[in-house]
Enzyme design. Sequence first.
Site: not given
Ligand code: PBG
Length: 338
Positions: A211, A221, A232, A248, A263, A289, A328
């Site tokens: 990730k 967000r 992060r 990982e 991801k 997203s 989505y």
């Molecule tokens: C964190 C989490 C995130 C997403 C899924 N789980 C956001 C992040 O790590 O900042 C993002 C999913 C998306 O952007 O569709 N629990």
Amino acid sequence: MPDPQRYAPQVPVRRPRRLRTNPAMRELVAETTLRPADLILPMFVADGIESPREIASMPGVYQHTTDSLLRAAHEALDAGVRCVDLFGVPLPGDKDATGSVAWDPDGVLNRGVRALREEFRDDLLVMSDTCLDEFTDHGHCGLLATDAHGVTVVDNDATLPCYQAMAVAQAQAGAHIVSPSGMMDGQIAAIRAALDEAGFQDVAIMAYSAKYASAFFGPFREAVGSSLEGDRRAYQQDPANARESLLEVELDVAEGADFVMVKPALPYLDIVRQVADASPVPVAAYQVSGEYAMIQAAGQRGWVDGRAVMMESLTSIKRAGANQILTYFATEAARLLG
Ligand code: PBG
């Protein structure tokens, strides 16, 4: 007209176009097929709202009430989707430093999981996001601490018991799959041990293994009302790196991951391919997203054919080696496939 003989080839010409001549031929030779059951629909359930709320930067995606969550899940299942991934959006006043509402059986996410499982039994798999960021008042995925030099850090090991409590609460609520997305080291082993200890040997873990600290998460967000300031990058991966994704994945598999995930998806197809080549367990990819928002925005303006780009992007993610795709678009794409 130019002289057709002038550039006469010196070698025999092969004709790959022969296999593209008509739809039947193209279908005959298609290597990649998308199925509705490959798709996992991420969904948001929010506390304290009377009616579903559309997320401005994700047209067509909603923060759901329990009722609208069940309706939308029925639509997904009717289209052939077999798994949904649930995120919870608590009341701002319920957030605290540890995100404790995440493991409260009556917290919004666990209520949503319970409602889905009661409604669908085993017909629709319920996956739940196992991460604290929606529930902490600082918006980080783990607990904050001050290190020996006075620097605020996300405390890896102190966070693990919270993930354990959260996973067990989700399993008790009926989750078939928990999905740790917080990128703490050792989180899969910790969660597996807690689930087994609590008698949930059959609850699977989909590990967000690779990730990246990605700007493509932007619209998410808003979707979860995140409180995060800053970033992060101290726990999610650097987009410049590929090799550590393999580490990982290796660690997560050794710790008991049933699925691994990459991801975001489209900007990281090289990672999807490398992980797919190496992984002994199914590989999921998350079309996040920002990927969704870009396709929707350009489609709405007529700058691209949104549906065609949607299907092409999903096909490409599968071609790169993903077995499952979190998107989505799941319901819409499944309808088109069906
Ligand atoms: C964190 C989490 C995130 C997403 C899924 N789980 C956001 C992040 O790590 O900042 C993002 C999913 C998306 O952007 O569709 N629990």
